[in-house]
Design a protein around this motif. Structure first.
Motif, PDB file in Angstrom:
ATOM      1  N   THR A 216      83.197 -10.063  10.101  1.00 40.35           N
ATOM      2  CA  THR A 216      82.027  -9.190  10.009  1.00 40.35           C
ATOM      3  C   THR A 216      81.732  -8.858   8.557  1.00 40.35           C
ATOM      4  OG1 THR A 216      82.697  -8.247  12.103  1.00 40.35           O
ATOM      5  CG2 THR A 216      81.005  -7.078  10.897  1.00 40.35           C
ATOM      6  N   SER A 217      82.800  -8.584   7.773  1.00 42.59           N
ATOM      7  CA  SER A 217      82.530  -8.240   6.376  1.00 42.59           C
ATOM      8  C   SER A 217      82.204  -9.486   5.558  1.00 42.59           C
ATOM      9  CB  SER A 217      83.691  -7.465   5.765  1.00 42.59           C
ATOM     10  OG  SER A 217      84.913  -8.016   6.121  1.00 42.59           O
ATOM     11  N   LEU A 218      82.702 -10.663   5.977  1.00 42.51           N
ATOM     12  CA  LEU A 218      82.334 -11.892   5.255  1.00 42.51           C
ATOM     13  C   LEU A 218      80.838 -12.146   5.341  1.00 42.51           C
ATOM     14  CD1 LEU A 218      85.112 -14.558   5.991  1.00 42.51           C
ATOM     15  CD2 LEU A 218      84.696 -13.282   3.907  1.00 42.51           C
ATOM     16  N   LYS A 219      80.244 -11.794   6.488  1.00 42.66           N
ATOM     17  CA  LYS A 219      78.798 -12.001   6.629  1.00 42.66           C
ATOM     18  C   LYS A 219      78.046 -11.158   5.602  1.00 42.66           C
ATOM     19  CE  LYS A 219      78.810 -12.801  11.506  1.00 42.66           C
ATOM     20  NZ  LYS A 219      78.468 -12.193  12.788  1.00 42.66           N
ATOM     21  N   VAL A 220      78.450  -9.894   5.471  1.00 41.26           N
ATOM     22  CA  VAL A 220      77.807  -9.024   4.482  1.00 41.26           C
ATOM     23  C   VAL A 220      78.072  -9.560   3.083  1.00 41.26           C
ATOM     24  CG1 VAL A 220      77.657  -6.679   3.598  1.00 41.26           C
ATOM     25  CG2 VAL A 220      78.143  -7.067   6.008  1.00 41.26           C
ATOM     26  N   ALA A 221      79.324 -10.003   2.858  1.00 38.69           N
ATOM     27  CA  ALA A 221      79.729 -10.408   1.514  1.00 38.69           C
ATOM     28  C   ALA A 221      78.979 -11.648   1.052  1.00 38.69           C
ATOM     29  CB  ALA A 221      81.229 -10.665   1.476  1.00 38.69           C
ATOM     30  N   VAL A 222      78.741 -12.589   1.956  1.00 39.30           N
ATOM     31  CA  VAL A 222      78.102 -13.830   1.520  1.00 39.30           C
ATOM     32  C   VAL A 222      76.652 -13.559   1.135  1.00 39.30           C
ATOM     33  CG1 VAL A 222      77.262 -14.792   3.709  1.00 39.30           C
ATOM     34  CG2 VAL A 222      78.109 -16.303   1.956  1.00 39.30           C
ATOM     35  N   ALA A 223      75.997 -12.649   1.863  1.00 33.17           N
ATOM     36  CA  ALA A 223      74.634 -12.282   1.489  1.00 33.17           C
ATOM     37  C   ALA A 223      74.630 -11.578   0.138  1.00 33.17           C
ATOM     38  CB  ALA A 223      74.020 -11.380   2.557  1.00 33.17           C
ATOM     39  N   ALA A 224      75.628 -10.708  -0.089  1.00 38.75           N
ATOM     40  CA  ALA A 224      75.709  -9.994  -1.364  1.00 38.75           C
ATOM     41  C   ALA A 224      75.980 -10.964  -2.513  1.00 38.75           C
ATOM     42  CB  ALA A 224      76.802  -8.936  -1.302  1.00 38.75           C
ATOM     43  N   ALA A 225      76.818 -11.978  -2.252  1.00 42.91           N
ATOM     44  CA  ALA A 225      77.136 -12.951  -3.298  1.00 42.91           C
ATOM     45  C   ALA A 225      75.881 -13.695  -3.737  1.00 42.91           C
ATOM     46  CB  ALA A 225      78.189 -13.942  -2.807  1.00 42.91           C
ATOM     47  N   LEU A 226      75.005 -13.983  -2.768  1.00 41.44           N
ATOM     48  CA  LEU A 226      73.768 -14.695  -3.115  1.00 41.44           C
ATOM     49  C   LEU A 226      72.885 -13.827  -4.005  1.00 41.44           C
ATOM     50  CD1 LEU A 226      72.016 -17.204  -2.721  1.00 41.44           C
ATOM     51  CD2 LEU A 226      70.966 -16.067  -0.798  1.00 41.44           C
ATOM     52  N   VAL A 227      72.781 -12.543  -3.673  1.00 39.73           N
ATOM     53  CA  VAL A 227      72.004 -11.629  -4.514  1.00 39.73           C
ATOM     54  C   VAL A 227      72.577 -11.621  -5.930  1.00 39.73           C
ATOM     55  CG1 VAL A 227      71.329  -9.245  -4.894  1.00 39.73           C
ATOM     56  CG2 VAL A 227      71.309 -10.177  -2.596  1.00 39.73           C
ATOM     57  N   GLY A 228      73.917 -11.542  -6.014  1.00 35.52           N
ATOM     58  CA  GLY A 228      74.557 -11.549  -7.320  1.00 35.52           C
ATOM     59  C   GLY A 228      74.240 -12.814  -8.098  1.00 35.52           C
ATOM     60  N   ALA A 229      74.294 -13.947  -7.422  1.00 38.32           N
ATOM     61  CA  ALA A 229      74.038 -15.218  -8.095  1.00 38.32           C
ATOM     62  C   ALA A 229      72.606 -15.274  -8.617  1.00 38.32           C
ATOM     63  CB  ALA A 229      74.295 -16.379  -7.141  1.00 38.32           C
ATOM     64  N   ILE A 230      71.661 -14.794  -7.800  1.00 37.04           N
ATOM     65  CA  ILE A 230      70.252 -14.847  -8.219  1.00 37.04           C
ATOM     66  C   ILE A 230      70.027 -13.953  -9.431  1.00 37.04           C
ATOM     67  CG2 ILE A 230      67.919 -14.177  -7.546  1.00 37.04           C
ATOM     68  CD1 ILE A 230      68.519 -15.224  -4.785  1.00 37.04           C
ATOM     69  N   VAL A 231      70.556 -12.735  -9.382  1.00 30.17           N
ATOM     70  CA  VAL A 231      70.344 -11.826 -10.502  1.00 30.17           C
ATOM     71  C   VAL A 231      71.052 -12.343 -11.750  1.00 30.17           C
ATOM     72  CG1 VAL A 231      70.752  -9.503 -11.352  1.00 30.17           C
ATOM     73  CG2 VAL A 231      69.978  -9.848  -9.029  1.00 30.17           C
ATOM     74  N   ALA A 232      72.220 -12.973 -11.559  1.00 31.48           N
ATOM     75  CA  ALA A 232      72.970 -13.474 -12.708  1.00 31.48           C
ATOM     76  C   ALA A 232      72.197 -14.555 -13.453  1.00 31.48           C
ATOM     77  CB  ALA A 232      74.319 -14.014 -12.250  1.00 31.48           C
ATOM     78  N   GLU A 233      71.246 -15.187 -12.769  1.00 31.92           N
ATOM     79  CA  GLU A 233      70.496 -16.259 -13.425  1.00 31.92           C
ATOM     80  C   GLU A 233      69.381 -15.728 -14.318  1.00 31.92           C
ATOM     81  OE1 GLU A 233      71.239 -19.436  -9.872  1.00 31.92           O
ATOM     82  OE2 GLU A 233      69.338 -18.367 -10.036  1.00 31.92           O
ATOM     83  N   LEU A 234      69.038 -14.452 -14.130  1.00 35.08           N
ATOM     84  CA  LEU A 234      67.909 -13.920 -14.898  1.00 35.08           C
ATOM     85  C   LEU A 234      68.182 -13.884 -16.398  1.00 35.08           C
ATOM     86  CD1 LEU A 234      66.771 -11.017 -12.575  1.00 35.08           C
ATOM     87  CD2 LEU A 234      65.955 -13.344 -12.675  1.00 35.08           C
ATOM     88  N   PRO A 235      69.331 -13.294 -16.849  1.00 32.69           N
ATOM     89  CA  PRO A 235      69.474 -13.127 -18.296  1.00 32.69           C
ATOM     90  C   PRO A 235      69.757 -14.413 -19.050  1.00 32.69           C
ATOM     91  CG  PRO A 235      71.394 -12.273 -17.170  1.00 32.69           C
ATOM     92  CD  PRO A 235      70.450 -12.707 -16.119  1.00 32.69           C
TER      93      PRO A 235
END
Lengths: 300, 283
Positions: A216-235
């Motif tokens: 259950t927490s892996l599902k939340v975590a994988v979505a959060a990881a994607l958000v992190g990856a997208i934001v990390a590409e901005l700078p």
């Protein structure tokens, strides 16, 4: 989730309503530009012409749904995968960062939770900081981490993956601590009567009973990881990846490009969550826990 | 190097003290004191290690400034920090948060009256809550301009769905027995809502409020990376990184961290007083 009887029709209805509202908004938001153009060229616009024009603008305020899908089609199927304009290329870059960060976050989260469950001092001192760490808008540090790590010589995937890691470890720690503590006193006592060692207690009781919580927490975590990856590409200055596509789109006013990157990001997110969900069902099915008490508790 | 060894010694001593403290048994008051003291000591240890490592290994200040230097920067540039805080937190975050949570709550109440909508919207809401919504930031900046309004719009969208999903779930938690009891009292929909179902939903609503407090900060700061007037925490972070004024960046991060944790803390405090009856709040 989608296949359950009685849910499909309401979902489709709501989706249809959303798409309809979207098209109304398209006409409403893009109309001023069309009237402006018509006035400049001294053309009388009929209502029908105006409506069809609003859906075919090059840089609309809000692109129509079919325009977005057309752009996605053009940049995925019709482009070579190696091309810099291919969305598959960008999605792959984001996905690899996501997965690396997700795996690192998963390992970190599980290790931390094992430590927290077994050591009282760690529970009392680390746990409050794990929670505090999430109240800090960590994404603010993203540019910082990227630039600093680049300066020491780390570049490419790893700095971006760190940010994905940071976002994904938290749900796993919280879920796993709950899961590893889920065996009740009677079960723990039974293990004691078997004279089970600490590692046996862990591998034979705590670990299996934490599985529903983990997934259950892996599902939340994988979505959060994607958000992190997208934001990390901005700078990194819009080099590659879905986040970079969005940034580049916003620099040049290419709304269709932003929306298509957004849609692809959504598709990737949905895909990842569905894959984890399938693993969830498979593992719990093999353990004979499917739809058991544990699943329901963890989902609640 | 010496300084780092002192820091390590301090860490070991603090760790041993913590190990000792948690093994003792206390009365109620002392337990509370220890529960605050132990994590606090751990936090201080982290700072000491940080300071020791940066000074001991002489890490260049551009990479990682020591905490003392960041503190100095904070005290020296309070006016700038305040202006940024006002722009990002008081305008974008708070306004967006209130509108986003409020509208999520109201829509949830409306949906609640229609089972059809509930079945259709809830899975979609769950789905949307998992999406990288932060991606709408460039679009919002394009629509609403560079000022705080566009950031507030991002915050509204990000906070709306968690609130919607949690409120709908929370409203469904009151049991059949309780609802039947309300029916036997001939209470109206509104009375049942106010006296039974909303109180029951409070743990869920506060859960959403807490999740949203973090999301709102992230949304506002990241949205500023896509364009701002020359003020705001996200703007300051991205420009000062470019100019390698790393201590200023860390000062902003410290302010953001403080604001974020305080925001979260206030909501947790209100929750404690509103849902005092819930098992998770009883000690």
């Amino acid at each position: 989730m989608m296949g359950k009887n009685g849910k499909l029709i309401p979902i489709l209805t709501v989706l249809a309503v959303i798409v309809a509202i979207w098209y109304v908004c398209v006409v409403w938001l893009n109309a001023p530009f069309e009237y402006d153009q018509a006035q400049r060229n001294d053309i009388e616009l009929t209502f029908g012409e105006m409506v069809s024009n609003t859906m075919a603008q090059k840089r609309p305020v809000l692109p129509a749904v079919h325009q977005v899908f057309e752009e996605i089609w053009n940049t995925t199927v019709l482009k070579k995968v190696t091309s810099k304009r291919s969305l598959i290329y960008h999605a792959w870059i984001t996905l690899s960062v996501t997965l690396l960060g997700f795996v690192m976050g998963g390992i970190l989260g599980i290790l931390l939770s094992v430590g927290i469950v077994h050591n009282k001092a760690m529970d009392k001192s680390v746990m409050p900081w794990v929670i505090t760490s999430q109240t800090i808008p960590i994404l603010a540090i993203a540019p910082m981490i990227i630039v600093v790590l680049n300066a020491i010589g780390f570049s490419g995937l790893i700095p971006k993956a760190f940010i994905a890691t940071y976002l994904s470890f938290f749900p796993i720690v919280v879920g796993m601590v709950k899961g590893l503590r889920s065996p009740d006193q009677a079960q723990l006592d039974l293990m004691r009567t078997y004279n089970a060692s600490k590692s046996q207690l862990f591998w034979k009781l705590r670990w299996p009973s934490s599985m529903p919580y983990l997934f259950t927490s892996l599902k939340v975590a994988v979505a959060a990881a994607l958000v992190g990856a997208i934001v990390a590409e901005l700078p990194t200055g819009a080099v590659a990846g879905l986040g970079a596509r969005m940034l580049a789109g916003s620099y040049y006013g290419q709304t269709i490009q932003i929306w298509s990157a957004l849609f692809v990001a959504a598709i990737v997110a949905a895909g990842l969550v569905i894959i984890v969900g399938i693993l969830h069902n498979y593992v719990l099915g093999r353990m004979g826990q499917l739809d058991g008490q544990g699943t329901r508790e963890a989902d609640a | 190097m010496n300084i780092f060894i002192y820091a390590i010694v301090f860490w070991l001593a603090a760790w041993a003290l913590n190990q000792y403290l948690v093994k003792q048994s206390y009365d109620v008051v002392m337990t509370r004191v220890v529960n605050v003291f132990v994590p606090l000591l751990f936090g201080v240890t982290l700072l000491v290690l940080w300071e020791g490592a940066t000074r001991g290994f002489e890490i260049p200040k551009i990479l990682l400034p020591p905490p003392s230097m960041i503190w100095e920067r904070i005290t020296n540039s309070l006016p700038i920090l305040w202006v940024d805080f006002k722009q990002t937190f008081l305008h974008a975050v708070l306004i967006g948060y209130v509108i986003g949570c409020g509208s999520g709550f109201i829509v949830a109440l409306l949906i609640d009256r229609s089972p059809f909508l509930k079945r259709g919207l809830l899975p979609l809401g769950n789905f949307v809550a998992a999406l990288p919504i932060i991606g709408v930031a460039p679009i919002m900046v394009m629509w609403f301009g560079f000022d705080w309004q566009s950031k507030a719009a991002v915050v509204i969208i990000m906070t709306f769905f968690p609130m919607l999903v949690n409120t709908v779930q929370g409203l469904a938690t009151s049991g059949h027995m309780e609802r039947d009891l309300m029916r036997t009292y001939a209470s109206s929909w509104g009375q049942t809502l106010l006296k039974l179902r909303l109180p029951c939903a409070m743990p869920f609503i506060f859960n959403a409020l807490k999740i949203n407090s973090t999301l709102a900060m992230i949304g506002a700061i990241v949205a500023e990376f896509f364009g701002t007037p020359t003020v705001g925490m996200g703007f300051r972070i991205s420009t000062e990184v470019g100019r390698l004024n790393v201590d200023m960046v860390w000062a902003e991060i410290a302010v953001a961290a403080l604001a974020g944790s305080t925001f979260y803390g206030i909501i947790a405090l209100i929750e404690k007083n509103v849902t005092f009856w819930h098992p998770s709040q009883r000690v």
